[in-house]
Design a protein around this motif. Structure first.
Motif: not given
Ligand SMILES: NC(=O)c1ccc[n+]([C@@H]2O[C@H](COP(=O)([O-])OP(=O)(O)OC[C@H]3O[C@@H](n4cnc5c(N)ncnc54)[C@H](O)[C@@H]3O)[C@@H](O)[C@H]2O)c1
Length: 344
Positions: A88-93, A156-158, A106-108, A180-182, A129-131, A65-67, A39-41, A202-204, A17-19
């Motif tokens: 980092f793995a989480a859904l973030k929208s 629910p994300y928060g 479920k996922n997070n 805790r990321y800004f 852990f990414s908060s 899948d980390c679950c 899991n490339f979701s 969703q982001n600027l 993912g991004f970070i």
């Molecule tokens: N980007 C932001 O603005 C931001 C801000 C605060 C916190 N965060 C947190 O930082 C973390 C990383 O964010 P990001 O921006 O890189 O998001 P991202 O969606 O780019 O990366 C998350 C990655 O996790 C993977 N993933 C999701 N669920 C998974 C699972 N069950 N098993 C395996 N892989 C899984 C996705 O495929 C993705 O590659 C997340 O936990 C997010 O909540 C992000």
């Protein structure tokens, strides 16, 4: 540069993912062997080739899948000694989480519980852990410090981030750092990796760069009547590579002090939406088409971090400015556009 076999292994969940991708590159640069589990979701498998170009051909990535605790356990058994996990793995929208809350809980939460269980089972010393700054809601004081009261989550994300922090504190008295990321922005200066939103961003910043490249008609600014210097919302934008480095600093801290703790990771400076737009126009030389509309429900007026705890205790500091971040994000967007044009 260390050989692959002498590098301490760090599992990076969500490492495609991004970070995660930027953190994998930084981990490699300082001598770790990052191992990606994704899991490339919300990411594209081709990004792994780019990550390898910035690190090593031998880098490992597992499509899991980390679950799925059974598969994760098999992986940990196969990998042998692991000294840390960055989760980092989480859904973030935020919006998607309001539409599909169950998927987010479920996922997070299940993925985090799997990681906690395996950390304990395999005696893995450290977890990062990414908060998110969303845990503060509309903060009572600015800049916001780690001991400010957390507000009831508005999505629910928060809530998964607040519950995630609670799960860690209750189950792991030692060996965990919560960051805790800004607002993470920017991209790798090489132009090889960056933010890759699926669908409408969703982001600027990705919305802004997609508007600049012509993929979006115009950039909407939600609300010009906030009580800020120019009426638009204020956020704390941090370059993704500075954020990536905070994870290395957290791992280093855990080597000498294993007490579970929490840190804000931002820049300490707030920038308004209009400031971001003006800075982007300056670094790119492009005039953006901007539409001013009403406030968007749920947006808070202003938030930025007090990062003195991270800077003093983690001995972490910043390298990049907002201008650098926007320049790199623009370089990344242009590269993506060229790749798409070649593929068409
Ligand atoms: N980007 C932001 O603005 C931001 C801000 C605060 C916190 N965060 C947190 O930082 C973390 C990383 O964010 P990001 O921006 O890189 O998001 P991202 O969606 O780019 O990366 C998350 C990655 O996790 C993977 N993933 C999701 N669920 C998974 C699972 N069950 N098993 C395996 N892989 C899984 C996705 O495929 C993705 O590659 C997340 O936990 C997010 O909540 C992000």
């Amino acid at each position: 540069m260390k050989n692959q076999e002498h590098r301490p292994k760090i599992i990076v969940t969500g490492g495609a993912g991004f970070i995660g991708s930027h953190t994998v590159v930084e981990l490699w640069n300082v001598g770790y062997e990052p191992i990606i589990v994704d899991n490339f979701s919300n990411s594209q498998p081709w990004i792994f080739d780019r990550i390898k170009r910035l690190t090593s051909k031998g880098l490992q990535c597992f499509h899991i899948d980390c679950c799925d605790e059974e598969k994760m356990e098999q992986l940990f058994l196969k990998l042998g000694q692991i000294i840390g996990i960055i989760h980092f793995a989480a859904l973030k929208s935020v919006n998607e989480s309001i539409e599909q809350p169950e998927m987010y809980y479920k996922n997070n939460l299940n993925s985090l519980q799997t990681i906690i269980n395996l950390k304990e089972k395999f005696n893995i010393p450290d977890l990062v852990f990414s908060s998110s700054a969303t845990v503060y809601g509309a903060a009572e004081q600015l800049p916001v410090t780690e001991d400010c009261n957390l507000k009831p989550a508005t999505s629910p994300y928060g809530e998964t981030k607040q519950l995630g922090e609670k799960m860690i504190r209750e189950q792991l008295e030692t060996g965990a750092i919560i960051l805790r990321y800004f607002n993470p922005v920017g991209a790798h200066p090489s132009g090889l990796i960056g933010e890759l939103p699926i669908g409408v961003p969703q982001n600027l910043i990705p919305y802004l760069t997609q508007t600049a490249i012509g993929q979006r008609d115009s950039l909407k600014v939600f609300g010009t009547d906030y009580n800020t210097q120019d009426g638009t919302c204020i956020r704390d934008y941090i370059h993704v590579l500075d954020l990536a480095k905070a994870h290395i600093a957290a791992l280093t801290r855990l080597l000498s002090n294993r007490k579970t703790d929490v840190y804000n990771i931002g820049t300490g400076e707030g920038h308004s939406v209009l400031e971001v737009i003006n800075t982007f126009e300056k670094v790119s030389g492009i005039d953006l088409r901007v539409k001013y509309t009403n406030r968007r429900a749920g947006d808070i007026e202003s938030i930025y971090a007090d990062c003195s705890k991270a800077s003093l205790t983690l001995k972490w500091d910043l390298k990049y400015t907002l201008g650098d971040a926007l320049k790199h994000a623009w370089q990344w967007e242009k590269g993506l556009h060229e790749t798409k044009a070649e593929a068409a």
